[in-house]
Design a protein around this motif. Sequence first.
Motif, PDB file in Angstrom:
ATOM      1  N   VAL A 113      10.357  11.445   8.317  1.00  0.00           N
ATOM      2  CA  VAL A 113      11.256  12.595   8.521  1.00  0.00           C
ATOM      3  C   VAL A 113      10.496  13.902   8.289  1.00  0.00           C
ATOM      4  N   VAL A 114       9.721  13.969   7.220  1.00  0.00           N
ATOM      5  CA  VAL A 114       8.938  15.177   6.928  1.00  0.00           C
ATOM      6  C   VAL A 114       7.980  15.481   8.079  1.00  0.00           C
ATOM      7  N   PHE A 115       7.277  14.465   8.564  1.00  0.00           N
ATOM      8  CA  PHE A 115       6.317  14.689   9.643  1.00  0.00           C
ATOM      9  C   PHE A 115       7.017  15.005  10.966  1.00  0.00           C
ATOM     10  N   GLY A 116       8.192  14.434  11.193  1.00  0.00           N
ATOM     11  CA  GLY A 116       8.968  14.776  12.383  1.00  0.00           C
ATOM     12  C   GLY A 116       9.397  16.232  12.358  1.00  0.00           C
ATOM     13  N   VAL A 117       9.829  16.704  11.201  1.00  0.00           N
ATOM     14  CA  VAL A 117      10.231  18.105  11.039  1.00  0.00           C
ATOM     15  C   VAL A 117       9.016  19.020  11.212  1.00  0.00           C
ATOM     16  N   LEU A 118       7.887  18.623  10.650  1.00  0.00           N
ATOM     17  CA  LEU A 118       6.663  19.412  10.784  1.00  0.00           C
ATOM     18  C   LEU A 118       6.226  19.509  12.252  1.00  0.00           C
ATOM     19  N   LEU A 119       6.294  18.393  12.963  1.00  0.00           N
ATOM     20  CA  LEU A 119       5.932  18.395  14.388  1.00  0.00           C
ATOM     21  C   LEU A 119       6.859  19.327  15.170  1.00  0.00           C
ATOM     22  N   ALA A 120       8.145  19.262  14.918  1.00  0.00           N
ATOM     23  CA  ALA A 120       9.095  20.144  15.614  1.00  0.00           C
ATOM     24  C   ALA A 120       8.835  21.603  15.261  1.00  0.00           C
TER      25      ALA A 120
ATOM     26  N   LEU B  32       0.825  -1.210   0.000  1.00  0.00           N
ATOM     27  CA  LEU B  32       0.000   0.000   0.000  1.00  0.00           C
ATOM     28  C   LEU B  32       0.860   1.262   0.000  1.00  0.00           C
ATOM     29  N   ILE B  33       1.930   1.251   0.770  1.00  0.00           N
ATOM     30  CA  ILE B  33       2.821   2.414   0.833  1.00  0.00           C
ATOM     31  C   ILE B  33       3.625   2.540  -0.464  1.00  0.00           C
ATOM     32  N   ALA B  34       4.146   1.428  -0.964  1.00  0.00           N
ATOM     33  CA  ALA B  34       4.933   1.461  -2.205  1.00  0.00           C
ATOM     34  C   ALA B  34       4.101   1.938  -3.384  1.00  0.00           C
ATOM     35  N   ALA B  35       2.812   1.640  -3.366  1.00  0.00           N
ATOM     36  CA  ALA B  35       1.932   2.049  -4.464  1.00  0.00           C
ATOM     37  C   ALA B  35       1.855   3.566  -4.600  1.00  0.00           C
TER      38      ALA B  35
ATOM     39  N   LEU C 239       9.904   1.254   2.197  1.00  0.00           N
ATOM     40  CA  LEU C 239      10.760   1.783   3.256  1.00  0.00           C
ATOM     41  C   LEU C 239      11.211   3.207   2.950  1.00  0.00           C
ATOM     42  N   LEU C 240      11.602   3.459   1.704  1.00  0.00           N
ATOM     43  CA  LEU C 240      12.024   4.809   1.318  1.00  0.00           C
ATOM     44  C   LEU C 240      10.895   5.823   1.496  1.00  0.00           C
ATOM     45  N   VAL C 241       9.703   5.476   1.033  1.00  0.00           N
ATOM     46  CA  VAL C 241       8.556   6.375   1.164  1.00  0.00           C
ATOM     47  C   VAL C 241       8.188   6.563   2.632  1.00  0.00           C
ATOM     48  N   HIS C 242       8.133   5.457   3.369  1.00  0.00           N
ATOM     49  CA  HIS C 242       7.729   5.490   4.775  1.00  0.00           C
ATOM     50  C   HIS C 242       8.684   6.344   5.611  1.00  0.00           C
ATOM     51  N   TYR C 243       9.977   6.132   5.456  1.00  0.00           N
ATOM     52  CA  TYR C 243      10.943   6.895   6.239  1.00  0.00           C
ATOM     53  C   TYR C 243      11.037   8.349   5.784  1.00  0.00           C
TER      54      TYR C 243
END
Length: 167
Positions: A86-93, A53-56, A78-82
């Motif tokens: 990272v994007v969401f971690g930066v957004l949260l910070a 589902l994520i790779a799609a 894995l590439l998309v998920h990570y």
Amino acid sequence: MELHLQSHHWQARVPDWAAAAVAGFGAGGVLMLLELAWSAFIAGGDPWLTSRLIAAMAMSGEVLQTSGYSLTVLVVALLVHYALGVVFGVLLAAIMAPFNLDSSSAMALTAGALFGLLLYVLNFYGMTGVYVWFVELRSWPTAIAHVIFGMAAAFIYLKLERPARPR
């Protein structure tokens, strides 16, 4: 004895971007393990479904017609998920730092939980107009996993962030 209350109004404070990226990456790993454990052990389903589902998102909807393990699908997932982690971690910070939501563990965890819940709603209700296959992942376990993602990202960020240097 004087009581000091932390004010959570906006102030010009820049997050620790490196800590935010690492926090998103780490929380993405936590989320991935939760999803894998849920699908493999509790739901009794295909443990590779979430990867497909994520790779799609990056490949095409055709990957959803396959079943079982595929190294290519796993690497793309894995590439998309990570990357998203990272994007969401930066957004949260970027939300936590200016509002001083990293002033305590309780405040950071609460902010992270709310962020994770908002992320779940946006991903599984908002983005389903583009990625219709995510509708099948709408569930309480997925929502709880996203809340845990937000809390993990907030907690990791809180532990890794370096104090802002005076200007």
